[in-house]
Enzyme design. Structure first.
Site, PDB file in Angstrom:
ATOM      1  CB  CYS A  39      45.085  35.124  37.966  1.00  0.00           C
ATOM      2  SG  CYS A  39      44.462  34.545  39.559  1.00  0.00           S
ATOM      3  CB  THR A  40      44.421  40.124  38.770  1.00  0.00           C
ATOM      4  OG1 THR A  40      44.472  40.142  37.351  1.00  0.00           O
ATOM      5  CG2 THR A  40      44.550  41.545  39.306  1.00  0.00           C
TER       6      THR A  40
END
Length: 309
Positions: free
Chosen positions: A175-176
């Site tokens: 994810c980010t």
């Protein structure tokens, strides 16, 4: 230049509400803007401002119970990426909505950015992007599975519907900034998945450390601040926001017939009613009038909401 600091940390706060006031006061005193989320399970957010001010806020956060080893990801922005400072109380610092999920108990195997390419290219590994659909649309890792979820809450249901596809596979997730993977890997382990991995530091750390010539990343990474996206080396990307639907667009998308400033873009033109568009036009008119007076309208273009890291 402004220093941008993305951070999260899972720890137990017995009274997160008591932490809010002093933290907000410090951020305002140091000219810091952005959003920090506090909950019983820890903290999460992105803030920006002068480097010295960011250092003081980080010192304050690391002095909180259980936060001495808090890590963060630093980058820069040429203009202030948030309009104001908010410290909010939440039930979860990233909302998955699954009782019993506790990343402090157990998570998947952390994989350093330098080792990520070899892992995701292994034939027995399935790579899953845990971000939302509008984030995935502008960039992801080669070969990654896109769950096409509109929010992180939808991930458990998607897994239940698709888990048979991944039988006897190792699962690699990203994810980010890493926070969604803390929860999703803990949840998968609880579902009986034996081998789960996730990218340590998330996409942001990968783009910072892995040379572009060796990268398995394709496109840009959506970020929840005024830069909208970043690329390799965490340099600012080309994207802007559609201020009607808050999805990323490219500068050339402004020339498309569906685009109307603050009203619609090619992604959302058919999602709103004529009544909605009328309200958006009035909002955009008020923003233009405020700018003409030299003021900032409440709904002007800098984002002040924070999504999951």
């Amino acid at each position: 230049m402004f220093t941008v600091c993305a951070l999260y940390h899972f720890t137990r706060f017995d009274e997160p509400g008591a932490l809010r006031g002093p933290l907000l006061d410090l951020c305002r005193a140091e000219a810091i803007t952005g959003t920090l989320l506090l909950a019983g399970e820890g903290l999460n957010g992105t803030i920006a401002g002068p480097a010295a001010g960011i250092d003081r806020v980080l010192g304050h956060l690391r002095a909180l119970p259980g936060c001495a080893d808090l890590e963060c990801k630093l980058s820069t922005a040429s203009t202030r990426p948030f309009a104001r400072m908010k410290v909010r109380l939440k039930r979860e610092i990233v909302t998955m909505g699954q009782p019993g999920v506790d990343p402090r108990a157990k998570v998947g195997h952390y994989v350093e950015p330098a080792a990520w390419n070899d892992l995701i290219r292994a034939p027995d590994v399935v790579v899953i992007d845990t971000r939302n659909d509008y984030e995935v649309a502008i960039g992801s890792f080669e070969g990654a599975v896109d769950p096409a979820t509109r929010s992180f809450r939808e991930f458990p249901a998607w897994w239940e519907q698709n888990k048979a596809r991944f039988h006897n596979k190792r699962i690699a997730m990203f994810c980010t900034g890493g926070i969604r993977c803390e929860k999703s890997t803990n949840w998968l382990l609880g579902q009986g998945v034996e081998e789960v991995y996730h990218l340590k530091g998330g996409i942001l750390k990968y783009l910072e450390e892995v040379p572009e010539a060796e990268s398995a990343w394709q496109g840009a990474c959506f970020v929840f601040d005024g830069r909208v996206s970043v690329e390799h080396g965490l340099r600012e990307g080309p994207h802007e926001l559609c201020h009607a639907c808050r999805r990323p667009i490219l500068p050339e998308d402004r020339a498309r017939p569906e685009f109307e400033e603050g009203v619609s873009c090619h992604q959302c033109r058919d999602e709103t009613t004529d009544e909605d568009k009328g309200r958006f036009r009035e909002r955009q008119k008020q923003i233009a009038l405020a700018r003409a007076r030299g003021d900032r309208h409440l709904h002007a273009d800098l984002p002040d909401e924070y999504g999951p890291a």
